[in-house]
Design an enzyme around this catalytic site. Structure first.
Site, mmCIF file in Angstrom:
data_model
loop_
_atom_site.group_PDB
_atom_site.id
_atom_site.type_symbol
_atom_site.label_atom_id
_atom_site.label_comp_id
_atom_site.label_asym_id
_atom_site.label_seq_id
_atom_site.Cartn_x
_atom_site.Cartn_y
_atom_site.Cartn_z
ATOM 1 N N ASP A 174 10.266 -7.047 6.179
ATOM 2 C CA ASP A 174 10.228 -7.103 4.715
ATOM 3 C C ASP A 174 11.404 -7.983 4.307
ATOM 4 O O ASP A 174 12.526 -7.747 4.760
ATOM 5 C CB ASP A 174 10.384 -5.673 4.131
ATOM 6 C CG ASP A 174 10.035 -5.603 2.645
ATOM 7 O OD1 ASP A 174 10.527 -6.457 1.882
ATOM 8 O OD2 ASP A 174 9.281 -4.696 2.258
ATOM 9 N N CYS A 202 2.111 -5.625 2.089
ATOM 10 C CA CYS A 202 2.894 -6.417 1.131
ATOM 11 C C CYS A 202 1.950 -7.002 0.076
ATOM 12 O O CYS A 202 0.744 -7.062 0.273
ATOM 13 C CB CYS A 202 3.661 -7.510 1.862
ATOM 14 S SG CYS A 202 2.618 -8.638 2.751
ATOM 15 N N SER A 230 -4.192 -4.345 2.128
ATOM 16 C CA SER A 230 -3.430 -4.863 0.975
ATOM 17 C C SER A 230 -4.241 -5.844 0.142
ATOM 18 O O SER A 230 -4.797 -5.467 -0.888
ATOM 19 C CB SER A 230 -2.123 -5.503 1.438
ATOM 20 O OG SER A 230 -1.146 -4.497 1.551
ATOM 21 N N ARG A 231 -4.291 -7.084 0.555
ATOM 22 C CA ARG A 231 -5.113 -8.076 -0.137
ATOM 23 C C ARG A 231 -5.686 -9.009 0.916
ATOM 24 O O ARG A 231 -4.987 -9.405 1.856
ATOM 25 C CB ARG A 231 -4.299 -8.890 -1.153
ATOM 26 C CG ARG A 231 -3.946 -8.145 -2.437
ATOM 27 C CD ARG A 231 -5.188 -7.812 -3.294
ATOM 28 N NE ARG A 231 -4.856 -7.089 -4.518
ATOM 29 C CZ ARG A 231 -4.835 -5.769 -4.651
ATOM 30 N NH1 ARG A 231 -5.146 -4.994 -3.608
ATOM 31 N NH2 ARG A 231 -4.538 -5.219 -5.806
ATOM 32 N N ASP A 255 -9.895 -3.384 4.814
ATOM 33 C CA ASP A 255 -10.376 -2.790 3.564
ATOM 34 C C ASP A 255 -10.495 -3.866 2.492
ATOM 35 O O ASP A 255 -11.003 -3.597 1.403
ATOM 36 C CB ASP A 255 -9.398 -1.695 3.093
ATOM 37 C CG ASP A 255 -9.907 -0.955 1.860
ATOM 38 O OD1 ASP A 255 -11.074 -0.494 1.893
ATOM 39 O OD2 ASP A 255 -9.169 -0.848 0.862
ATOM 40 N N GLU A 260 -13.791 -11.401 -1.365
ATOM 41 C CA GLU A 260 -14.525 -10.159 -1.658
ATOM 42 C C GLU A 260 -15.071 -10.089 -3.088
ATOM 43 O O GLU A 260 -15.978 -9.292 -3.366
ATOM 44 C CB GLU A 260 -13.613 -8.938 -1.419
ATOM 45 C CG GLU A 260 -12.488 -8.802 -2.440
ATOM 46 C CD GLU A 260 -11.574 -7.588 -2.193
ATOM 47 O OE1 GLU A 260 -11.167 -7.371 -1.049
ATOM 48 O OE2 GLU A 260 -11.283 -6.879 -3.162
ATOM 49 N N HIS A 292 -12.828 -2.225 -0.099
ATOM 50 C CA HIS A 292 -11.653 -2.046 -0.982
ATOM 51 C C HIS A 292 -11.640 -0.615 -1.556
ATOM 52 O O HIS A 292 -11.564 -0.429 -2.764
ATOM 53 C CB HIS A 292 -11.649 -3.092 -2.102
ATOM 54 C CG HIS A 292 -10.277 -3.380 -2.625
ATOM 55 N ND1 HIS A 292 -9.867 -4.646 -2.960
ATOM 56 C CD2 HIS A 292 -9.216 -2.570 -2.867
ATOM 57 C CE1 HIS A 292 -8.622 -4.600 -3.397
ATOM 58 N NE2 HIS A 292 -8.198 -3.352 -3.344
HETATM 59 P P1 NAI Z 1 5.398 -2.115 -3.284
HETATM 60 O O1 NAI Z 1 5.743 -3.118 -4.339
HETATM 61 O O2 NAI Z 1 5.969 -0.734 -3.388
HETATM 62 O O3 NAI Z 1 5.806 -2.692 -1.850
HETATM 63 C C1 NAI Z 1 5.548 -4.006 -1.453
HETATM 64 C C2 NAI Z 1 6.582 -4.372 -0.394
HETATM 65 O O4 NAI Z 1 6.232 -5.660 0.114
HETATM 66 C C3 NAI Z 1 8.010 -4.462 -0.959
HETATM 67 O O5 NAI Z 1 8.911 -3.717 -0.162
HETATM 68 C C4 NAI Z 1 8.314 -5.942 -0.888
HETATM 69 O O6 NAI Z 1 9.686 -6.216 -0.657
HETATM 70 C C5 NAI Z 1 7.447 -6.356 0.284
HETATM 71 N N1 NAI Z 1 7.230 -7.797 0.360
HETATM 72 C C6 NAI Z 1 7.270 -8.718 -0.635
HETATM 73 N N2 NAI Z 1 7.082 -9.943 -0.129
HETATM 74 C C7 NAI Z 1 6.917 -9.780 1.209
HETATM 75 C C8 NAI Z 1 6.708 -10.692 2.281
HETATM 76 N N3 NAI Z 1 6.672 -12.019 2.092
HETATM 77 N N4 NAI Z 1 6.582 -10.185 3.534
HETATM 78 C C9 NAI Z 1 6.670 -8.853 3.761
HETATM 79 N N5 NAI Z 1 6.889 -7.959 2.779
HETATM 80 C C10 NAI Z 1 7.004 -8.413 1.521
HETATM 81 O O7 NAI Z 1 3.815 -2.093 -3.236
HETATM 82 P P2 NAI Z 1 2.873 -0.928 -2.677
HETATM 83 O O8 NAI Z 1 2.567 0.041 -3.760
HETATM 84 O O9 NAI Z 1 3.419 -0.443 -1.396
HETATM 85 O O10 NAI Z 1 1.512 -1.745 -2.433
HETATM 86 C C11 NAI Z 1 1.419 -2.746 -1.432
HETATM 87 C C12 NAI Z 1 0.125 -3.525 -1.628
HETATM 88 O O11 NAI Z 1 -0.982 -2.677 -1.353
HETATM 89 C C13 NAI Z 1 -0.141 -3.987 -3.078
HETATM 90 O O12 NAI Z 1 0.508 -5.210 -3.357
HETATM 91 C C14 NAI Z 1 -1.633 -4.134 -3.115
HETATM 92 O O13 NAI Z 1 -1.963 -5.469 -2.782
HETATM 93 C C15 NAI Z 1 -2.114 -3.216 -2.001
HETATM 94 N N6 NAI Z 1 -2.932 -2.110 -2.514
HETATM 95 C C16 NAI Z 1 -4.203 -1.958 -2.025
HETATM 96 C C17 NAI Z 1 -5.015 -0.938 -2.458
HETATM 97 C C18 NAI Z 1 -6.387 -0.730 -1.897
HETATM 98 O O14 NAI Z 1 -7.183 0.058 -2.455
HETATM 99 N N7 NAI Z 1 -6.743 -1.340 -0.785
HETATM 100 C C19 NAI Z 1 -4.560 -0.017 -3.503
HETATM 101 C C20 NAI Z 1 -3.188 -0.219 -3.921
HETATM 102 C C21 NAI Z 1 -2.424 -1.248 -3.455
#
Ligand code: NAI
Length: 344
Positions: A174, A202, A230-231, A255, A260, A292
């Site tokens: 990270d 991320c 994630s995405r 997922d 998508e 998703h």
């Molecule tokens: P968060 O904001 O709490 O954590 C994201 C982490 O990624 C942070 O620690 C950040 O420093 C880190 N990060 C930023 N740039 C980075 C990089 N270049 N390389 C590695 N790490 C990096 O977000 P949270 O809540 O943990 O969610 C993460 C992702 O999960 C979201 O951005 C979203 O895309 C995805 N998500 C998917 C869902 C689904 O249904 N499949 C539902 C909710 C979120």
């Protein structure tokens, strides 16, 4: 009563919003169409719109919403990579639901891994057909393997704890490591080299677009498992397919998928799928794809409805918007929200 409309609504979205709308004194109209330049006109007469992950919220859409009098875009999700913040800045406020249930997503990531590794999906189909053969169902122990976690925010952190419960050794990458944590951080390259399983947690940004590509895959161990909840566009799907065909990757749990938008959340079972990459990826015996759905738990849906309606209520009442995001703060730049309560 303030009026809001929803785009891209499914029956499971409505349940919790309908239960809570009276409490927040908000009138809701649900549209099944996705939001985009061709549907944005439907927002005419509404104070705010509620959108989701696969809506197209580009400059054209934002300009139409703005002309229609919409003042707030309330994302009913955490990610916001589909919003053109530059176009929205000074025109329409954007709020989101930063954390509705990080457990839901982290648990789904582990569910995908366990299912694919232990071939539960195949065993389920076999035993329903009274086929009790075990041929081809061999998995591996998670205990003692190395899990590489990319992104140690809310979801990544919970996923790490789940992994520790399985006796996995965890390493993480990270660019903003958590201070005072016992997480073992390494470079992205080292993570690729050392991990038996890699899980992405991320956000999608221009820095993370296709962060897993042919070059990164070439560093990975033979038979590595990759989990992406994630995405989709964090992974170059063409490169992933190539590595699956070359049998370099042992398994992929997906997922999300980068293309998508027109497919996920819809029943496409009677439709010819024109996306050859997705069709081929899904056909692989060592791939599991969900649509998703990692967020889809009762707790998450309840929290999404509560925070989205509370975000809207705060906006209508002129209160500070703690969950607002804008062009400035999404880049990490100085944004007046912290002092003034709103991004502009
Ligand atoms: P968060 O904001 O709490 O954590 C994201 C982490 O990624 C942070 O620690 C950040 O420093 C880190 N990060 C930023 N740039 C980075 C990089 N270049 N390389 C590695 N790490 C990096 O977000 P949270 O809540 O943990 O969610 C993460 C992702 O999960 C979201 O951005 C979203 O895309 C995805 N998500 C998917 C869902 C689904 O249904 N499949 C539902 C909710 C979120």
């Amino acid at each position: 009563m303030n009026k809001i409309c929803f785009f891209d609504t499914k029956p499971y979205d409505r349940t919790y919003f309908d239960l809570m709308k009276e409490q927040y004194q908000i009138e809701i109209e649900y549209f099944e169409s996705k939001l985009g330049p061709r549907t944005a006109f439907m927002a005419q007469g509404f104070d705010a719109i509620v959108a989701f992950v696969n809506d197209t919220i580009d400059k054209e859409t934002i300009d139409i919403l703005h002309q229609s009098g919409v003042k707030l875009i309330a994302m009913r999700c955490a990610g916001y990579n589909n919003v053109d913040f530059k176009a929205a800045y000074q025109k329409i406020h954007v709020v989101r639901v930063p954390d509705y249930s990080p457990y839901a997503v982290a648990e789904h990531a582990m569910a995908l891994l366990l299912t694919l590794n232990r071939k539960i999906h195949k065993a389920y189909n076999r035993t329903r057909d009274f086929n009790f053969s075990l041929n081809g169902l061999t998995g591996f122990d998670l205990y003692g393997k190395t899990m590489g976690v990319i992104g140690t925010g809310k979801i990544g952190n919970i996923f790490i704890n789940i992994c520790k419960g399985f006796g996995l050794k965890v390493i993480a990458y990270d660019p903003f490591p958590k201070e005072d944590s016992d997480i073992q951080y390494v470079s992205l390259e080292e993570l690729c080299r050392e991990s038996d399983i890699i899980s992405l947690h991320c956000p999608l940004t221009k820095d993370t677009f296709h962060m897993i590509d042919r070059d990164k895959i070439s560093l990975m161990k033979e038979n590595v498992y990759i989990i992406n909840t994630s995405r989709g566009a964090l992974i170059n799907s063409e490169d992933l397919l190539e590595a699956l065909k070359d049998e370099r990757i042992g398994g992929a749990c997906l997922d999300v998928y980068e293309e998508e938008t027109e497919l996920f959340y819809e029943d496409m079972s009677y439709t010819v799928i024109h996306d050859d990459i997705l069709a081929r990826i899904i056909s692989m015996p060592n791939v599991i794809v969900t649509s998703h759905q990692a967020f889809l738990t009762r707790e998450a849906l309840h929290n999404i409805a509560e925070t989205t309606l509370s975000n809207c209520r705060d906006f209508f009442d002129g209160k500070p918007l703690s969950n607002e995001v804008c062009y400035q703060c999404s880049k990490g730049d100085a944004c007046p929200r912290k002092e003034k309560g709103k991004c502009f």
